[in-house]
Design an enzyme around this catalytic site. Structure first.
Site, short mmCIF file in Angstrom:
data_model
loop_
_atom_site.label_atom_id
_atom_site.label_comp_id
_atom_site.label_asym_id
_atom_site.label_seq_id
_atom_site.Cartn_x
_atom_site.Cartn_y
_atom_site.Cartn_z
CD GLU A 163 -2.31 2.19 1.06
OE1 GLU A 163 -1.34 2.91 0.47
OE2 GLU A 163 -2.79 2.78 1.96
CD GLU A 209 2.52 7.99 -0.01
OE1 GLU A 209 2.57 6.73 0.49
OE2 GLU A 209 1.73 8.79 0.73
#
Length: 692
Positions: free
Chosen positions: A144, A153
């Protein structure tokens, strides 16, 4: 090891680096993290669990051991799901040490220590082999690593590395794939976050129009995504010009490339209009068949399905480099360029009667370079600030106030970052507007003045207020001191009180009968119940049957790390709430006087008038420009009977979450919340405490 943290200093108007204890930084990160929000995201958690169960089953059906690699494990939740689904062993990687320590405790508490190994490293540093962190490569990859933009990210380089070094060829992946969707829209409101519109001013000698300089008009802006809760954007604020189109997808079960690339789709507008904005979101399929799907699609795309509220994944607003008029049915090409961490868009019209050579030439037109702001305005002003400067009602209030205080012989000094007030003052007839810009944040304002042919009328003084000399002002005394006030370093509503400190620093240069605009400011407060925002600070206890109390305790400890809990900034137009009390003015600040030496304190109580859960207090500033003209940075109009609130969309309001929530019941005996609020004039900070 010492930690240096940037904090806005409202007494100097600058960011300062403060040395904190080594624990501070991680407490800050945990306290303000979105872990609680993710654990409350029922839709995400259920879908991950279903996907993990299915992946473990597929591996077992092949007669293999299920070895799981979980990158960015956080609380260890996904690894515990895998272990309880029958995985033989899980390697759970977490680079953030306090989080890795918490995961060890959570895994132990839930009885999975023999099945899950927490590795406190970056995944690119993990070794595989008999003496390595992992005994062997994994055959199930669970991650995740996504943000609102999907790749912001570092998901792509992480996957790329994992496929090369940490997982087997043909591994199962949860999620299996991600797909990015786009829709072309016209929206004056969203476009006003990138472009400065002409500003009209009614002056004595007719209407004047302040035009933005050509450098700004032709500037592509900054490439960073604008992520918002698109579900709070009313359909009246935008017009869809295309259907929803699949832009690109990434299959996580196969090797992933992170190198810069582009994707192109053909579009046909469903109606004519001005193409300005690309709205974008993604979904993830947890399994190869796409039966287990988790989507970020906004309300108008799937109007029948219940929307899951979440703050860790929202939707994206991308600004096209320039506005393109488009016609219904014409052929367009939309290009998404990306690097490892970000995406940007371009729109081109298809050429008539194209052949293959034209196609190739068209492809060569794609600018793979990320857009760069050339006018510097996009670096000084953030998107809400553009929206604020484009707000005609707000401008009208400043114009009316300036009209009341300016005389033909006024000598004005303006103290605000990148403000258009000096130009307005000039148009309204001030003989000499002295314009002073803090030297470290000087926007090339000369380009504004040149574009409007007033470069010889306004003087820019690049000096800090305390270093202002009579010679800067040509030995004149200031008769009108103005500010919005707005400073780019302000994080919380009261940080713009730097205007008061600057006003104090220049007091020797002010005429004895100086007019200060705004003349004063006041701090206001209201108790509210949030529709959803409470989740980001709410304990979770248990998540999909796993005990995550350790995480709750960790967040609570981090929030209590400083003696007093602090308010935090949130743009409340994106986070609906209902008022449980009337708004209350709690402190006033008199700009006609200098900042006092003593602290300003107040205490009192506020009655809860409606049924509901008191999640916290919202605080905002109001600036009193002239006798009967005020601008609010918070509540725009009093709440209706139901307590629904309308907030200033250009500002963040301060939210102070209560550590315990009380339910106010029937109104015969209203509950009261007592408060103590203290403004420290030495630091410019406000400390507060509430008791229920």
């Amino acid at each position: 090891m010492k930690t240096f943290c940037g904090r806005a200093n409202p007494t100097t108007g600058s960011m300062e680096w403060l040395e904190e204890g080594e624990d501070y930084d991680y407490h800050q990160e945990i306290a303000r993290s979105r872990y609680a929000d993710m654990l409350h995201d029922k839709d995400r958690n259920v879908k991950y669990y279903q996907g993990i169960r299915a992946a473990v089953s597929r591996v077992k059906e092949r007669g293999e051991k299920a070895i799981v690699l979980d990158i960015g494990t956080g609380t260890g939740l996904l690894s515990m799901m895998a272990a309880s689904a029958g995985a033989d062993f899980c390697y759970a990687i977490e680079v953030f040490k306090p989080m890795a320590n918490a995961a060890v405790k959570i895994v132990e508490k839930n009885g999975f220590s023999d099945k899950i190994k927490i590795i406190n490293k970056h995944s690119t540093e993990v070794t595989v082999g008999p003496d390595g962190d992992m005994q062997c490569r994994a055959n199930i990859l669970v991650t995740e690593l996504f943000d609102t933009e999907l790749i912001g990210e570092g998901a792509l380089p992480t996957y790329e590395h994992a496929h090369k070094y940490l997982v087997q060829e043909g591994c199962e992946a949860v999620p299996h794939r991600a797909t990015v969707y786009v829709q072309l829209v016209e929206s004056k409101r969203m476009w006003s976050w990138k472009k400065l519109f002409p500003i009209r001013v009614e002056a004595e000698d007719g209407e004047k129009i302040l035009v933005p300089p050509s450098e700004m008009e032709n500037c592509p802006g900054v490439p960073s995504v604008c992520d918002i809760q698109l579900n709070q954007m009313p359909s009246s604020d935008f017009s869809t010009l295309s259907d929803v189109v699949t832009m690109f997808s990434v299959d996580f079960s196969k090797p992933v490339q992170s190198a810069s690339t582009y994707y192109r789709v053909q579009l046909e507008p469903v109606k004519s209009g001005k193409a300005q904005i690309v709205l974008s979101w993604w979904d993830i399929d947890m399994d190869p068949s796409g039966m287990i799907n988790c989507t970020m699609a906004p309300y108008w795309v799937k109007p029948t399905s219940a929307l899951q509220w979440r703050d860790h994944w929202m939707q994206c607003v991308y600004f096209l480099p320039r506005e393109e008029p488009v016609l219904q049915g014409e052929k367009l090409y939309l290009t998404a360029c990306r690097d490892e961490y970000s995406v940007w868009y371009n729109l081109q019209k298809a050429r008539e009667g194209k052949n293959k050579a034209d196609e190739e030439e068209h492809k060569a037109d794609v600018p793979v370079e990320s857009p760069v702001c050339r006018c510097r305005a996009h670096l000084l002003w953030n998107r809400p600030r553009f929206g604020e400067l484009n707000d005609q009602n707000r401008t009208r209030q400043y114009v009316e106030s300036l009209r009341k205080v300016l005389k033909t012989d006024s000598v004005c000094l303006c103290i605000s970052d990148g403000s258009l007030l000096p130009v307005l003052a000039h148009y309204l007839g001030a003989k000499q507007v002295q314009y002073f810009v803090l030297f470290f944040r000087s926007l090339h304002f000369s380009m504004f003045f040149k574009a409007n042919h007033i470069e010889d009328k306004i003087k820019i003084i690049e000096a800090r207020p305390e270093l202002l000399k009579p010679s800067h002002l040509e030995d004149k005394k200031i008769s009108v001191l103005v500010g919005e006030p707005f400073f780019t370093t302000s994080l919380l509503p009261w940080h713009n009180l730097y205007f008061w400190y600057a006003r104090t620093a220049v007091s020797t240069h002010l005429a004895s009968n100086v007019t200060v605009l705004p003349q004063s400011a006041s701090l206001h407060m209201m108790i509210v119940e949030f529709q959803d925002l409470w989740r980001i600070r709410s304990p979770c206890g248990s998540c999909e049957g796993f005990d995550v109390q350790t995480m709750d305790d960790m967040i609570k400890d981090s929030l209590n790390f400083r003696e007093s809990k602090e308010a935090e900034p949130h743009p409340l137009w994106e986070y609906p709430c209902k008022s449980l009390s009337d708004p209350q003015e709690v402190l006033t600040f008199d700009f006609t006087k200098t900042v006092p030496q003593h602290c300003l304190s107040t205490e009192g109580s506020v009655k809860l008038l409606r049924k509901g859960k008191s999640h916290g207090a919202v605080l905002w500033m109001e600036y009193h420009l002239a006798a009967d003209i005020s601008v609010s940075t918070g509540l725009m109009q009093l709440a209706n009977e139901q307590g629904n609130c309308e907030w200033n969309p250009h500002c963040k309001q301060a939210v102070y979450f209560f550590s315990s929530v009380i339910e106010s019941q029937i109104l015969s005996d209203p509950t009261a919340v007592t408060y103590v609020i203290n403004f420290d004039t030495k630091t410019g900070e406000i400390a507060m405490d509430f008791k229920l």
